[in-house]
Design a protein around this motif. Structure first.
Motif, short mmCIF file in Angstrom:
data_model
loop_
_atom_site.label_atom_id
_atom_site.label_comp_id
_atom_site.label_asym_id
_atom_site.label_seq_id
_atom_site.Cartn_x
_atom_site.Cartn_y
_atom_site.Cartn_z
N ALA A 1 1.50 6.90 2.27
CA ALA A 1 1.84 7.44 3.41
C ALA A 1 2.26 8.92 2.94
O ALA A 1 1.83 9.81 3.99
CB ALA A 1 3.37 6.75 3.84
N VAL A 2 2.80 9.36 2.06
CA VAL A 2 3.17 10.67 1.75
C VAL A 2 1.89 11.33 1.63
O VAL A 2 1.73 12.30 2.19
CB VAL A 2 4.03 10.61 0.35
N GLY A 3 0.83 10.88 0.87
CA GLY A 3 -0.60 11.56 0.58
C GLY A 3 -1.12 11.75 1.80
O GLY A 3 -1.75 12.90 2.13
N SER B 1 0.83 -1.23 0.02
CA SER B 1 0.11 0.09 0.04
C SER B 1 0.83 1.47 -0.05
O SER B 1 1.74 1.69 0.96
CB SER B 1 -0.85 0.15 1.10
N SER B 2 0.54 2.08 -0.83
CA SER B 2 1.02 3.36 -1.04
C SER B 2 0.12 4.39 -0.07
O SER B 2 -0.68 3.77 0.50
CB SER B 2 1.09 4.09 -2.42
N GLY C 1 11.94 3.25 -4.41
CA GLY C 1 11.25 4.60 -4.94
C GLY C 1 10.08 4.58 -5.53
O GLY C 1 9.33 5.61 -5.42
N ASP C 2 9.49 3.42 -5.90
CA ASP C 2 8.14 3.45 -6.04
C ASP C 2 7.55 1.93 -5.59
O ASP C 2 8.27 1.04 -5.98
CB ASP C 2 7.77 3.48 -7.65
N ASN C 3 6.36 2.05 -5.55
CA ASN C 3 5.62 0.84 -4.94
C ASN C 3 5.18 -0.24 -6.22
O ASN C 3 4.95 -1.35 -5.68
CB ASN C 3 4.44 1.18 -4.13
N THR D 1 4.20 9.08 -8.28
CA THR D 1 5.60 8.37 -8.27
C THR D 1 5.82 7.47 -9.49
O THR D 1 6.85 7.15 -9.96
CB THR D 1 5.80 7.83 -6.91
N ASP E 1 9.89 4.92 3.96
CA ASP E 1 10.17 5.97 3.24
C ASP E 1 10.91 6.85 4.44
O ASP E 1 11.88 7.86 4.07
CB ASP E 1 8.86 6.94 2.91
N GLU F 1 7.08 1.07 1.65
CA GLU F 1 8.63 1.34 1.51
C GLU F 1 8.72 2.20 2.91
O GLU F 1 7.81 2.92 3.52
CB GLU F 1 9.16 2.06 0.55
N1 GLU Z 1 5.85 4.71 -0.45
C1 GLU Z 1 5.06 5.91 -1.04
C2 GLU Z 1 3.83 6.24 -0.08
O1 GLU Z 1 3.66 5.41 0.85
C3 GLU Z 1 4.52 5.66 -2.15
C4 GLU Z 1 5.33 5.21 -3.53
C5 GLU Z 1 4.68 4.73 -4.59
O2 GLU Z 1 3.20 5.07 -4.71
O3 GLU Z 1 5.09 4.13 -5.50
O4 GLU Z 1 3.52 7.34 -0.32
#
Ligand code: GLU
Length: 260
Positions: free
Chosen positions: A58-60, A55-56, A157-159, A213, A147, A145
């Motif tokens: 985290a940054v969002g 799951s992405s 770098g990307d999921n 990303t 991060d 990741e």
């Molecule tokens: N690890 C990042 C996150 O959780 C996302 C990376 C990605 O979407 O590829 O925000």
């Protein structure tokens, strides 16, 4: 072999959720979508499949928190700012899964990795052992990741690529990339099956890059890894999570990646 028959042999299903699929639900503080994910996981388990989530978000989610609590917007975050945003958002991300999954009596576990965990043999063994233990318990590992500590040197770098690395741990796995687009497009038309990555397909991915990303380029990199390993991948729209059961029934939907 037709896709429907191939899917019967699948032992592990890796579901990858992109930031764009999850953020609107967090902005609304609605866990309905996360509960629907839990329902799909239970359905897959009923079919005898082991389920792993990448799951992405985290940054969002970090952006949502910073905006709400500090009234700060970081439209063009540096890597350092992204790392800090991710550490703000990761706990809300995992909380959302935890709370929603517990409503369905499903255990969710957090695993955070960096590139070094795939390069270091011992780390990889440990990762796999933990995954297998969780899967034996029918708990759903939720991987992202790490991060907060992943700088240029150690980040994947990307999921999309991360989820392919996870799928490759299990030779009979299926990777489903749930995203905001409903398929891989070429010349304005959805491509339903990609048996190998040709220069034409690569060019179409460049044209179709949709920001964020990942975009189509990293999805294609993931697809290439999966095809090289003789495994199966799908790119599909995550908006309606029931797409997972349609795909499992072998629907001509999204874009399938498998060798002829
Ligand atoms: N690890 C990042 C996150 O959780 C996302 C990376 C990605 O979407 O590829 O925000």
């Amino acid at each position: 072999m037709e896709i429907k028959e191939r899917l019967q042999h699948v032992t592990h299903v890796v579901l990858k959720f992109g930031t764009s699929v999850l953020t609107e639900h967090i902005e609304k503080r609605s866990l309905a979508y996360f509960r629907a994910i839990a329902r799909e996981c239970l359905e897959l388990q009923k079919q005898g499949k082991k389920v792993i989530i990448v799951s992405s978000g985290a940054v969002g989610f970090g952006r949502v928190i910073l905006k709400e609590r500090n009234n700060l917007k970081i439209p063009h975050a540096t890597l350092g700012e992204k790392q800090a945003l991710a550490s703000l958002g990761q706990s809300l991300l995992i909380d959302s899964y935890q709370i929603a999954f517990s409503k369905k009596k499903l255990a969710a576990a957090q695993i955070l990795v960096t590139r070094t965990d795939f390069e270091n043999k011992k780390h990889l063994q440990n990762l796999k052992a933990t995954l297998n233990q969780l899967l034996d318990w029918k708990a759903v590992p939720i991987i992202n990741e790490n991060d907060a500590v992943s700088n240029e040197e150690i980040k994947l770098g990307d999921n999309d690529n991360l989820s392919a690395h996870i799928a490759l741990l299990y030779p009979k796995s299926l990777l489903i990339l749930l995203t905001s687009v409903d398929a891989f497009y070429r010349d304005g038309n959805p491509v339903r099956h990609i048996p190998r990555i040709t220069p034409d397909i690569r060019k179409a991915a460049g044209d179709a890059a949709e920001g964020g990303t990942g975009g189509m380029i990293t999805k294609l990199q993931a697809g290439e890894k999966i095809l090289n390993a003789g495994q199966i991948m799908s790119i599909a729209a995550g908006k309606d999570i029931k797409v997972v059961r349609k795909l499992m029934a072998g629907a001509v939907h999204g874009t399938w990646f498998y060798e002829n």
